[in-house]
Design a protein around this motif. Structure first.
Motif, mmCIF file in Angstrom:
data_model
loop_
_atom_site.group_PDB
_atom_site.id
_atom_site.type_symbol
_atom_site.label_atom_id
_atom_site.label_comp_id
_atom_site.label_asym_id
_atom_site.label_seq_id
_atom_site.Cartn_x
_atom_site.Cartn_y
_atom_site.Cartn_z
ATOM 1 N N THR A 111 5.889 -1.617 3.898
ATOM 2 C CA THR A 111 5.159 -0.817 4.883
ATOM 3 C C THR A 111 5.948 -0.754 6.185
ATOM 4 O O THR A 111 6.231 0.320 6.710
ATOM 5 C CB THR A 111 3.760 -1.415 5.126
ATOM 6 N N GLN A 142 -0.715 -1.013 12.675
ATOM 7 C CA GLN A 142 -1.165 -0.998 11.276
ATOM 8 C C GLN A 142 -1.134 -2.437 10.752
ATOM 9 O O GLN A 142 -0.119 -3.124 10.860
ATOM 10 C CB GLN A 142 -0.222 -0.095 10.465
ATOM 11 N N HIS A 144 -0.950 -4.292 7.948
ATOM 12 C CA HIS A 144 0.041 -4.952 7.091
ATOM 13 C C HIS A 144 1.478 -4.601 7.476
ATOM 14 O O HIS A 144 2.409 -4.913 6.732
ATOM 15 C CB HIS A 144 -0.271 -4.715 5.609
ATOM 16 N N VAL A 195 -6.732 -4.498 9.723
ATOM 17 C CA VAL A 195 -6.308 -4.449 8.325
ATOM 18 C C VAL A 195 -7.410 -4.018 7.380
ATOM 19 O O VAL A 195 -7.143 -3.670 6.251
ATOM 20 C CB VAL A 195 -5.645 -5.768 7.892
ATOM 21 N N MET A 197 -9.006 -1.192 6.287
ATOM 22 C CA MET A 197 -8.551 0.178 6.517
ATOM 23 C C MET A 197 -9.674 1.096 6.978
ATOM 24 O O MET A 197 -10.786 1.008 6.481
ATOM 25 C CB MET A 197 -7.976 0.743 5.239
ATOM 26 N N GLY A 232 -1.860 4.322 8.145
ATOM 27 C CA GLY A 232 -1.217 4.667 6.878
ATOM 28 C C GLY A 232 -1.794 5.970 6.349
ATOM 29 O O GLY A 232 -2.932 6.318 6.639
ATOM 30 N N ASP A 233 -0.977 6.683 5.560
ATOM 31 C CA ASP A 233 -1.503 7.942 5.016
ATOM 32 C C ASP A 233 -2.576 7.679 3.966
ATOM 33 O O ASP A 233 -3.546 8.432 3.855
ATOM 34 C CB ASP A 233 -0.376 8.840 4.473
ATOM 35 N N GLY A 234 -2.432 6.573 3.236
ATOM 36 C CA GLY A 234 -3.489 6.219 2.287
ATOM 37 C C GLY A 234 -4.773 5.849 3.023
ATOM 38 O O GLY A 234 -5.878 6.174 2.582
ATOM 39 N N GLU A 235 -4.600 5.208 4.129
ATOM 40 C CA GLU A 235 -5.749 4.773 4.949
ATOM 41 C C GLU A 235 -6.623 5.956 5.380
ATOM 42 O O GLU A 235 -7.816 5.795 5.617
ATOM 43 C CB GLU A 235 -5.218 4.030 6.181
ATOM 44 N N GLU A 238 -10.153 6.695 3.955
ATOM 45 C CA GLU A 238 -11.400 6.004 4.325
ATOM 46 C C GLU A 238 -12.280 6.966 5.140
ATOM 47 O O GLU A 238 -11.793 7.632 6.053
ATOM 48 C CB GLU A 238 -11.098 4.768 5.190
ATOM 49 N N ASN A 263 4.284 7.985 4.268
ATOM 50 C CA ASN A 263 5.304 7.572 3.299
ATOM 51 C C ASN A 263 4.903 8.012 1.895
ATOM 52 O O ASN A 263 5.525 7.611 0.914
ATOM 53 C CB ASN A 263 5.564 6.055 3.385
ATOM 54 N N GLN A 265 2.813 7.168 -0.069
ATOM 55 C CA GLN A 265 2.345 6.169 -1.022
ATOM 56 C C GLN A 265 1.271 5.298 -0.401
ATOM 57 O O GLN A 265 1.275 5.065 0.800
ATOM 58 C CB GLN A 265 3.501 5.259 -1.450
ATOM 59 N N LYS A 395 8.528 4.920 1.689
ATOM 60 C CA LYS A 395 7.993 3.560 1.634
ATOM 61 C C LYS A 395 9.060 2.617 1.073
ATOM 62 O O LYS A 395 9.732 2.939 0.093
ATOM 63 C CB LYS A 395 6.723 3.532 0.773
ATOM 64 N N HIS A 410 4.741 -1.507 -2.610
ATOM 65 C CA HIS A 410 3.774 -2.097 -1.676
ATOM 66 C C HIS A 410 3.661 -3.607 -1.871
ATOM 67 O O HIS A 410 3.485 -4.360 -0.916
ATOM 68 C CB HIS A 410 2.404 -1.437 -1.862
HETATM 69 C C1 LIG Z 1 -10.908 -1.365 3.428
HETATM 70 C C2 LIG Z 1 -9.667 -1.809 2.741
HETATM 71 N N1 LIG Z 1 -9.514 -1.545 1.444
HETATM 72 C C3 LIG Z 1 -8.403 -1.951 0.779
HETATM 73 C C4 LIG Z 1 -7.420 -2.651 1.418
HETATM 74 C C5 LIG Z 1 -6.211 -3.172 0.654
HETATM 75 N N2 LIG Z 1 -4.981 -2.457 1.022
HETATM 76 C C6 LIG Z 1 -4.123 -2.988 1.907
HETATM 77 S S1 LIG Z 1 -2.819 -2.000 2.180
HETATM 78 C C7 LIG Z 1 -3.347 -0.847 1.109
HETATM 79 C C8 LIG Z 1 -2.548 0.400 0.878
HETATM 80 C C9 LIG Z 1 -2.224 1.077 2.166
HETATM 81 O O1 LIG Z 1 -1.645 2.320 2.018
HETATM 82 P P1 LIG Z 1 -1.313 3.174 3.285
HETATM 83 O O2 LIG Z 1 -2.495 3.301 4.155
HETATM 84 O O3 LIG Z 1 -0.707 4.438 2.822
HETATM 85 O O4 LIG Z 1 -0.289 2.285 4.089
HETATM 86 P P2 LIG Z 1 1.271 2.072 3.829
HETATM 87 O O5 LIG Z 1 1.443 0.665 3.432
HETATM 88 O O6 LIG Z 1 1.688 3.021 2.776
HETATM 89 O O7 LIG Z 1 1.895 2.390 5.139
HETATM 90 C C10 LIG Z 1 -4.559 -1.259 0.536
HETATM 91 C C11 LIG Z 1 -5.296 -0.494 -0.484
HETATM 92 C C12 LIG Z 1 -7.637 -2.929 2.787
HETATM 93 N N3 LIG Z 1 -6.764 -3.620 3.497
HETATM 94 N N4 LIG Z 1 -8.743 -2.466 3.427
#
Ligand SMILES: Cc1ncc(C[n+]2csc(CCOP(=O)(O)OP(=O)(O)O)c2C)c(N)n1
Ligand SMILES: [Mg+2]
Length: 893
Positions: A111, A142, A144, A195, A197, A232-235, A238, A263, A265, A395, A410
């Motif tokens: 990350t 962010q 992590h 953390v 998300m 994060g783009d995955g974030e 939410e 990224n 991912q 990523k 990851h």
């Molecule tokens: C509410 C919540 N659900 C699940 C997680 C577990 N988790 C930590 S990082 C992550 C993936 C993150 O992806 P992204 O937001 O794209 O960040 P990147 O690492 O790609 O920058 C997940 C699912 C969490 N931390 N918080």
């Protein structure tokens, strides 16, 4: 995407138009004039020929900022690249080492690897620990990406190597570093726990809004600070991430900058394998009125895109899905050439001068400091709306075979020697091969050019970040007089505890010192709680004031909105309201202002709906009062299963620094709030409060003269009403709370008059406090076996009172039962386990078996079990009390 023209004449015609526009751009009035011209053309087309341009939520798949608009880079790119490499190395080493020492301890490499440029450009040029006007930027990192932030702090000389060695080993002697940002665990470092998300983005929005609120209310003088949120783009999936974005544009939060690290991912794989996350987010945020800046392509792409006069390249770039882009990241240059450019001979021609190797190394925008810097500068200067920067990255950037762009990246936390070597060489870290095996940390000396440069940049920006500080000075005193009135009771007049609370709040708001610090927060329930008088008294905050004539203007309590309004009337968003609560409750640290939030809401929509935000508030050392309104399973007539809360006090148990009270009487509320303000704002304790109040009008008694009631209220238990029958043979103790206290008082009478049982009635204001104290004593006793045992407060207080003990509340039975071990006698618990019903209070209390007659029955049953009365008496009582022994069990019906 426009159609690409193939007809020769059309191509020529288009060229002419484009050339004219270029002329205006370069010689005429520049981009503004060109923009106006295009708008006029569109208008003209509509008026004259009914041509409606198709709606487009997105712009082409290219950078928002054109090359000619880019400002020059203000620092030494080479130096910053070297510093960034050092940060990268130590961040990686931290995780790799931790997992070498103890497998499975975790940590994230990829990350931060993808976000390093996004952070480094900000650290070197943007994050202001102090602005010229004495303000500062606040940054939500962010979660992590923490290793990268620690790594930088190590290079800055703020974190010792030993700390880094103990990353994720917080219990090691000397302490370690927490996995993610936790102000509770690192109160001098982290400010915002991000953390979980989605909680970062929504909090950042409300924080930026709260800063404007402070400024508009004259509580914060200086302006200019920005709130940055790195996400994060995955974030962004939410609901919390997107749920409040229109608030930011509505409130014109130009002090807010989102940086989304695209990224492509998330944890398991691509965020939008079959789509394009950048385009999707652009559409959403543009639609919501944000300033969107896309940073997709690095400088390497500038020429290609500039020479793409007909737009065929940008069109092609826009067609390719994110999943396919990810494939390019891991593939060779020749694959990239064939797959992306091979779709059209003209495209192939455009890149024929580039070798496969050069093609493979074409940098993305999020890895290019020039592009990132341009985006940040534009965001800083944008006024009237919040900005979101969508930066495309890879990523696991730099990890190569170990995980760059791969789906497993990851979770990658182990690198073999070859992989470490490769990473080391790629980023030019001067560690020899034979020392590489355990990934040593590397920090050049203080007088090295790199360290000097990074220190100078931070100095210029006012100091280090992140850094958590308590900036407010403690309050001096809490005025006593406002609370005293409640000691007198209401002389028979019936009022609800909600009304008591509102009255107290209204009084506190009038105090010349304390008043302005109070922040009432309401998610569209003010009328439910009888708080509408406050609308007029202190006004509802609105960043534009009131631009309309309110429909109830001629009434005394009209809906008054004002720029300096004090109430945060949030609309129907408990999550948003909680974020305002957090912003206000942490302003003592973040902004040096002792704002005291009171967030009042339907108790059912608190812990069970926004429990994770409450947990984050606890972590953040947030202060203030959560007020659960219409609380209790049987106090809310009519509303039924979804509204009747009989468990929020159980859900309050897990939050370590939260004090939870279920007061019955007006004076209890006064005592708790007075002491709460003192403990939080004078004594500076990192605690916050949950109080339940109900809407049942009842006569409020005077504070009992005997005993140390004040202490009892705060510690959770005191004798409210002793039996007058000193000579009674049969005795029992009734423990009541909240409104059910009144049922206990009725039962006291019936037991005495009909069954000859003398009972004392005790008020339990907080099962949580009693439980906490008892556990604390027991633990101490376990660890100190040869010292005199500590006696829990509940045991001390009830010692000598003759059992059995019958506890009744409007909450689950487990609350009193949690004390069973420390109650000196038999404990029987009555409570409201089960689903609520739409009914009257009387019917509900009968249904849940918490009314006076059930208290009587439970008491007689307990006495019979102790052989103090015969079973017949109990059997007869069931009849006399009119109880149906075959009625359904409310807990499961
Ligand atoms: C509410 C919540 N659900 C699940 C997680 C577990 N988790 C930590 S990082 C992550 C993936 C993150 O992806 P992204 O937001 O794209 O960040 P990147 O690492 O790609 O920058 C997940 C699912 C969490 N931390 N918080
Ligand atoms: Mg991602």
């Amino acid at each position: 995407m426009p159609q690409i023209e193939t007809d020769g004449l059309e191509v020529l015609e288009t060229r002419e138009w484009v050339d004219s526009l270029d002329y205006v751009l370069s010689k005429g009035g520049g981009p503004n004039r060109a923009g106006r011209l295009l708008q006029q053309l569109a208008l003209h087309a509509r008026r004259e020929a009914g041509i409606n341009l198709p709606f487009s939520a997105t712009t082409p798949y290219q950078n928002t900022i054109a090359v000619r608009q880019q400002p020059p880079f203000p620092g030494s790119q080479e130096m910053e690249r070297r510093i960034k490499s050092l940060v990268r190395w130590n961040a990686l080493a931290m995780v790799v080492r931790a997992n070498k020492i103890q497998e499975g301890i975790g940590g994230h490499i990829s990350t931060f690897a993808s976000a390093a440029t996004l952070y480094e450009v900000a650290f070197n040029h943007f994050f202001r620990a102090q602005t010229e006007t004495g303000d500062r930027d606040v940054v939500y990192f962010q979660g992590h990406a923490a290793p990268g932030i620690y790594s930088r702090a190590y290079l800055e000389g703020r974190l010792a190597k030993e700390k880094l060695q103990n990353f994720r080993r917080e219990l090691k002697p000397g302490g370690g570093l927490s996995s993610y940002p936790h102000p509770w665990l690192m109160p001098d470092f982290w400010e915002f726990p991000t953390v979980s998300m989605g909680l970062g983005p929504i909090q950042a929005i409300y924080h930026a809004r709260f800063i404007k609120y402070l400024e508009n209310r004259g509580l914060k003088q200086t302006t200019g600070g920005k709130v940055w949120a790195f996400l994060g783009d995955g974030e962004m999936d939410e609901p919390e991430s997107l749920g409040s974005i229109t608030l930011a544009s509505r409130e014109r939060l130009d002090n807010l900058i989102f940086v989304v690290n695209c990224n492509l991912q998330r944890l398991d794989g691509p965020v939008r394998g079959n789509g394009k996350i950048i385009q999707e987010l652009e559409a959403i945020f543009r639609g919501a009125g944000w300033n969107v800046i896309k940073v997709i392509w690095g400088t390497d792409w500038d020429n290609l895109i500039q020479n793409d006069r007909d737009g065929i390249l940008v069109k092609r770039l826009g067609e390719v899905s994110d999943g396919q882009y990810q494939k390019y990241f891991v593939e060779s240059g020749s694959y990239f050439r064939q797959n992306l450019f091979g779709s059209d001979p003209r495209l192939l021609k455009m890149v024929e001068h580039l070798s496969d190797d050069q093609l493979a190394r074409m940098r993305l925008g999020g890895h290019d400091p020039i592009k990132v810097h341009a985006a940040y500068k534009a965001a800083m200067e944008h006024t009237g709306a919040p900005t979101i920067i969508l930066a495309k990255t890879i990523k696991g950037y730099g990890l190569g075979e170990a995980g760059e762009g791969k789906n497993i990246t990851h979770q990658q936390k182990k690198l073999n020697e070859d992989e470490l070597q490769m990473f080391r060489s790629r980023f030019g870290i001067p560690i020899p091969d034979d020392e590489l095996h355990d990934a040593p940390f590397y920090r050049p000396s203080d007088d090295s050019a790199e360290i000097k440069y990074m220190q100078a940049q931070r100095q210029q920006l006012g100091g280090y970040m992140p850094q958590r500080k308590v900036r407010a000075t403690p309050l001096k005193s809490v005025p006593e007089s406002y609370f005293k009135e409640f000691d007198k009771g209401t002389e028979g007049r019936e009022v609800s505890t909600t009304m008591v609370f509102v009255r107290l709040l209204a009084k506190l708001l009038r105090d010349p010192e304390l008043g302005k610090l109070i922040v009432p927060i309401i998610p569209d329930e003010a009328r439910t709680f009888g708080m509408e008088a406050l609308f007029r008294q202190v006004g509802i905050y609105s960043n534009v004031g009131q631009l309309y004539e309110p429909v109830d203007m001629d009434t005394l309590l009209y809906y008054k909105e004002a720029k300096d309004g004090q109430i945060l009337e949030e609309g129907i968003t408990e999550a948003g309201s909680m974020c305002s609560f957090i912003a206000a409750g942490t302003a003592y640290a973040n902004h040096g202002i002792n704002t005291i939030p009171f967030f009042i809401y339907y108790s059912m929509f608190g812990f069970q709906r926004i429990g994770d935000l409450i947990w984050a508030a606890a972590d953040m050392r947030c202060r203030g009062f959560l007020i659960g309104g219409t609380a209790g399973r049987t106090t809310l007539a009519g509303e039924g299963l979804q509204h009747q809360d009989g468990h929020s006090h159980v859900l309050a148990l897990p939050v370590p620094n939260l004090l939870a009270y279920d007061p019955a009487f007006a004076y209890e509320i006064g005592i708790i709030i007075q002491d709460g303000i003192k403990r939080m704002y004078i004594d500076q304790e990192s605690i916050f409060y949950y109080l339940t109040v109900t809407n049942e009008p009842l006569p409020m008694p005077e504070i009992p003269k005997e005993g140390n009631v004040r202490e009892g209220v705060l510690k959770g238990l005191y004798r409210f009403k002793a039996s007058q029958k000193k000579d009674a043979k049969l005795r029992a103790q009734l423990l009541g709370s909240g409104t059910i206290m009144y049922e206990a008082l009725k039962a006291q009478k019936i037991l005495e008059e009909k069954y000859g049982v003398a009972t004392d009635v005790w008020s339990v204001t907080s099962y949580k406090e009693l439980y906490r104290n008892a556990n604390d004593c027991e633990r101490w006793n376990m660890l100190h076996p040869s010292e005199p045992a500590k006696i829990p407060y509940v045991t001390q207080t009830l010692q000598g009172a003759q059992g059995p003990f019958i506890a009744v509340s409007d909450y689950m039975k487990v609350l009193p039962e949690s004390l069973a071990r420390w109650v000196p006698g038999q404990l029987v618990s009555l409570g409201t386990d089960g689903f609520g019903r739409s009914e009257s209070r009387v019917a509900l209390r009968d249904f849940f078996e918490v009314d006076a007659k059930h208290i009587v029955l439970a008491t007689l049953g307990a006495l019979a079990r102790e052989k103090k009365i015969a079973t017949d008496v109990v059997q007869r009582a069931i009849k006399e009390l009119g109880i149906d022994p075959e009625k359904a069990n409310p807990a499961i019906s």
